[in-house]
Write a protein that holds these residues in place. Structure first.
Motif, PDB file in Angstrom:
ATOM      1  N   VAL A   1       0.829  -0.963  -0.492  1.00  0.00           N
ATOM      2  CA  VAL A   1      -0.043   0.203   0.307  1.00  0.00           C
ATOM      3  C   VAL A   1       1.208   0.853   0.077  1.00  0.00           C
ATOM      4  O   VAL A   1       0.360   2.168  -1.244  1.00  0.00           O
ATOM      5  N   PHE A   2       2.196   1.187   0.527  1.00  0.00           N
ATOM      6  CA  PHE A   2       2.549   2.536   0.913  1.00  0.00           C
ATOM      7  C   PHE A   2       3.380   2.511  -0.109  1.00  0.00           C
ATOM      8  O   PHE A   2       3.349   3.565  -0.661  1.00  0.00           O
ATOM      9  N   PHE A   3       3.812   1.468  -0.529  1.00  0.00           N
ATOM     10  CA  PHE A   3       5.151   0.925  -2.128  1.00  0.00           C
ATOM     11  C   PHE A   3       4.162   2.120  -3.554  1.00  0.00           C
ATOM     12  O   PHE A   3       4.746   3.228  -3.515  1.00  0.00           O
ATOM     13  N   GLN A   4       2.792   1.831  -3.348  1.00  0.00           N
ATOM     14  CA  GLN A   4       1.611   2.046  -4.322  1.00  0.00           C
ATOM     15  C   GLN A   4       1.429   3.764  -4.563  1.00  0.00           C
ATOM     16  O   GLN A   4       1.903   4.179  -5.298  1.00  0.00           O
ATOM     17  N   LYS A   5       1.283   3.621  -2.699  1.00  0.00           N
ATOM     18  CA  LYS A   5       1.010   5.313  -2.993  1.00  0.00           C
ATOM     19  C   LYS A   5       2.069   6.445  -3.202  1.00  0.00           C
ATOM     20  O   LYS A   5       1.830   7.098  -3.585  1.00  0.00           O
ATOM     21  N   ALA A   6       3.003   5.465  -2.438  1.00  0.00           N
ATOM     22  CA  ALA A   6       4.781   6.412  -2.789  1.00  0.00           C
ATOM     23  C   ALA A   6       5.300   6.521  -4.089  1.00  0.00           C
ATOM     24  O   ALA A   6       5.076   7.413  -4.798  1.00  0.00           O
ATOM     25  N   LYS A   7       4.488   5.360  -5.647  1.00  0.00           N
ATOM     26  CA  LYS A   7       5.410   5.709  -6.167  1.00  0.00           C
ATOM     27  C   LYS A   7       4.252   6.752  -7.294  1.00  0.00           C
ATOM     28  O   LYS A   7       4.454   6.987  -7.813  1.00  0.00           O
ATOM     29  N   ALA A   8       2.968   6.072  -6.824  1.00  0.00           N
ATOM     30  CA  ALA A   8       2.346   7.322  -7.688  1.00  0.00           C
ATOM     31  C   ALA A   8       2.045   9.194  -6.924  1.00  0.00           C
ATOM     32  O   ALA A   8       1.909   9.622  -8.171  1.00  0.00           O
ATOM     33  N   GLN A   9       2.761   8.992  -6.267  1.00  0.00           N
ATOM     34  CA  GLN A   9       3.413  10.390  -6.285  1.00  0.00           C
ATOM     35  C   GLN A   9       5.249  10.880  -6.999  1.00  0.00           C
ATOM     36  O   GLN A   9       5.782  11.857  -6.471  1.00  0.00           O
ATOM     37  N   GLY A  10       5.225   9.890  -7.542  1.00  0.00           N
ATOM     38  CA  GLY A  10       6.421  10.002  -8.553  1.00  0.00           C
ATOM     39  C   GLY A  10       8.038   9.658  -7.465  1.00  0.00           C
ATOM     40  O   GLY A  10       8.819   9.977  -7.717  1.00  0.00           O
ATOM     41  N   ILE A  11       8.074   9.122  -6.264  1.00  0.00           N
ATOM     42  CA  ILE A  11       8.602   8.634  -5.323  1.00  0.00           C
ATOM     43  C   ILE A  11       9.174   7.190  -5.729  1.00  0.00           C
ATOM     44  O   ILE A  11       8.512   6.409  -6.240  1.00  0.00           O
ATOM     45  N   GLU A  12      11.242   6.994  -6.280  1.00  0.00           N
ATOM     46  CA  GLU A  12      11.654   6.173  -6.447  1.00  0.00           C
ATOM     47  C   GLU A  12      11.205   5.053  -5.181  1.00  0.00           C
ATOM     48  O   GLU A  12      11.234   5.502  -3.839  1.00  0.00           O
ATOM     49  N   VAL A  13      10.893   4.120  -5.458  1.00  0.00           N
ATOM     50  CA  VAL A  13      10.110   3.055  -3.917  1.00  0.00           C
ATOM     51  C   VAL A  13      11.800   1.515  -4.807  1.00  0.00           C
ATOM     52  O   VAL A  13      11.298   0.985  -5.734  1.00  0.00           O
ATOM     53  N   LEU A  14      12.251   0.944  -3.244  1.00  0.00           N
ATOM     54  CA  LEU A  14      12.964   0.310  -3.263  1.00  0.00           C
ATOM     55  C   LEU A  14      12.966  -0.514  -2.727  1.00  0.00           C
ATOM     56  O   LEU A  14      12.698  -0.400  -1.601  1.00  0.00           O
ATOM     57  N   GLU A  15      13.048  -2.146  -3.064  1.00  0.00           N
ATOM     58  CA  GLU A  15      13.025  -3.098  -1.161  1.00  0.00           C
ATOM     59  C   GLU A  15      14.152  -3.540  -1.286  1.00  0.00           C
ATOM     60  O   GLU A  15      14.430  -4.092  -2.662  1.00  0.00           O
ATOM     61  N   ALA A  16      14.723  -2.882  -0.810  1.00  0.00           N
ATOM     62  CA  ALA A  16      16.159  -2.994  -0.544  1.00  0.00           C
ATOM     63  C   ALA A  16      17.062  -2.963   1.075  1.00  0.00           C
ATOM     64  O   ALA A  16      15.904  -2.960   1.928  1.00  0.00           O
ATOM     65  N   CYS A  17      18.289  -3.581   1.151  1.00  0.00           N
ATOM     66  CA  CYS A  17      18.504  -2.981   2.484  1.00  0.00           C
ATOM     67  C   CYS A  17      19.514  -1.730   1.863  1.00  0.00           C
ATOM     68  O   CYS A  17      20.799  -1.846   1.271  1.00  0.00           O
ATOM     69  N   THR A  18      19.273  -1.188   3.285  1.00  0.00           N
ATOM     70  CA  THR A  18      20.151  -0.070   3.141  1.00  0.00           C
ATOM     71  C   THR A  18      21.712  -0.042   2.994  1.00  0.00           C
ATOM     72  O   THR A  18      23.164   0.224   2.602  1.00  0.00           O
ATOM     73  N   LEU A  19      22.051  -0.852   4.651  1.00  0.00           N
ATOM     74  CA  LEU A  19      23.583  -1.072   4.390  1.00  0.00           C
ATOM     75  C   LEU A  19      24.489  -1.989   3.298  1.00  0.00           C
ATOM     76  O   LEU A  19      25.132  -1.928   3.263  1.00  0.00           O
ATOM     77  N   VAL A  20      23.201  -3.157   2.577  1.00  0.00           N
ATOM     78  CA  VAL A  20      24.094  -3.336   1.574  1.00  0.00           C
ATOM     79  C   VAL A  20      24.525  -2.183   0.440  1.00  0.00           C
ATOM     80  O   VAL A  20      25.375  -2.138  -0.285  1.00  0.00           O
ATOM     81  N   MET A  21      22.784  -1.513   0.191  1.00  0.00           N
ATOM     82  CA  MET A  21      23.303  -0.413  -1.038  1.00  0.00           C
ATOM     83  C   MET A  21      24.596   0.377  -0.686  1.00  0.00           C
ATOM     84  O   MET A  21      25.457   0.483  -1.365  1.00  0.00           O
ATOM     85  N   LEU A  22      25.111   1.078   0.553  1.00  0.00           N
ATOM     86  CA  LEU A  22      25.819   1.290   0.847  1.00  0.00           C
ATOM     87  C   LEU A  22      27.068   0.674   1.270  1.00  0.00           C
ATOM     88  O   LEU A  22      28.103   1.437   0.485  1.00  0.00           O
ATOM     89  N   SER A  23      27.484  -0.286   1.151  1.00  0.00           N
ATOM     90  CA  SER A  23      28.363  -1.499   1.435  1.00  0.00           C
ATOM     91  C   SER A  23      29.352  -1.571  -0.172  1.00  0.00           C
ATOM     92  O   SER A  23      29.799  -2.012  -0.080  1.00  0.00           O
ATOM     93  N   THR A  24      28.550  -1.484  -1.076  1.00  0.00           N
ATOM     94  CA  THR A  24      28.623  -1.886  -2.427  1.00  0.00           C
ATOM     95  C   THR A  24      28.313  -0.879  -2.948  1.00  0.00           C
ATOM     96  O   THR A  24      28.255  -0.434  -4.467  1.00  0.00           O
ATOM     97  N   ASN A  25      28.644   0.219  -2.628  1.00  0.00           N
ATOM     98  CA  ASN A  25      28.777   1.915  -3.803  1.00  0.00           C
ATOM     99  C   ASN A  25      27.713   1.877  -4.234  1.00  0.00           C
ATOM    100  O   ASN A  25      27.506   2.510  -4.947  1.00  0.00           O
ATOM    101  N   GLN A  26      25.633   1.804  -3.873  1.00  0.00           N
ATOM    102  CA  GLN A  26      24.806   1.897  -4.752  1.00  0.00           C
ATOM    103  C   GLN A  26      23.736   2.889  -3.824  1.00  0.00           C
ATOM    104  O   GLN A  26      23.141   2.475  -4.374  1.00  0.00           O
ATOM    105  N   TYR A  27      24.033   3.245  -3.345  1.00  0.00           N
ATOM    106  CA  TYR A  27      23.778   4.370  -2.618  1.00  0.00           C
ATOM    107  C   TYR A  27      23.469   5.816  -3.370  1.00  0.00           C
ATOM    108  O   TYR A  27      21.780   6.573  -3.371  1.00  0.00           O
TER     109      TYR A  27
END
Length: 123
Positions: free
Chosen positions: A97-123
């Protein structure tokens, strides 16, 4: 280095929680952060802002969620109103629900892990 001001939702002073690890890793990566949650205290020298007050915050680039799906509903509209560029749904926070509401407002939504994104320079 990095100006992706990040709002850590579910911030905590508990050093064994992923939200605390995220704050620490963000600092290490040179990414500024704002801790917000329902617990009071400090995270790496920053006072946790009371989420219940739904304060106006400017220039939030990324929201990283550390609040379980069951406890998100009253915050969804508030968090979307901050107009972030993206919301990261960390493991255990996935919410269609949150995912779709955010996407409808033009917000990029990611099902991801912040810690992994930071450790792999994908943040």
């Amino acid at each position: 280095m990095n100006e992706k001001l990040t709002l850590i939702v579910g911030a905590t002073t508990n050093r064994s929680r992923y939200a605390y690890f995220a704050a620490s890793r963000l600092v290490g990566a040179g990414v500024p952060f704002v801790p917000i949650g329902i617990k009071s205290g400090e995270v790496l020298g920053k006072q946790i802002i009371d989420l219940r007050a739904k304060p106006h915050l400017d220039n939030i680039h990324t929201i990283t969620l550390y609040v379980g799906t069951a406890n998100q509903s009253e915050w969804i509209d508030y968090l979307i109103s901050l107009n972030p560029k993206r919301i990261i749904f960390n493991p255990g926070t996935e919410n269609p629900v949150f995912f779709q509401k955010a996407k409808a407002q033009g917000i990029e939504v990611l099902e991801a892990c912040t810690l992994v994104m930071l450790s792999t320079n994908q943040y």
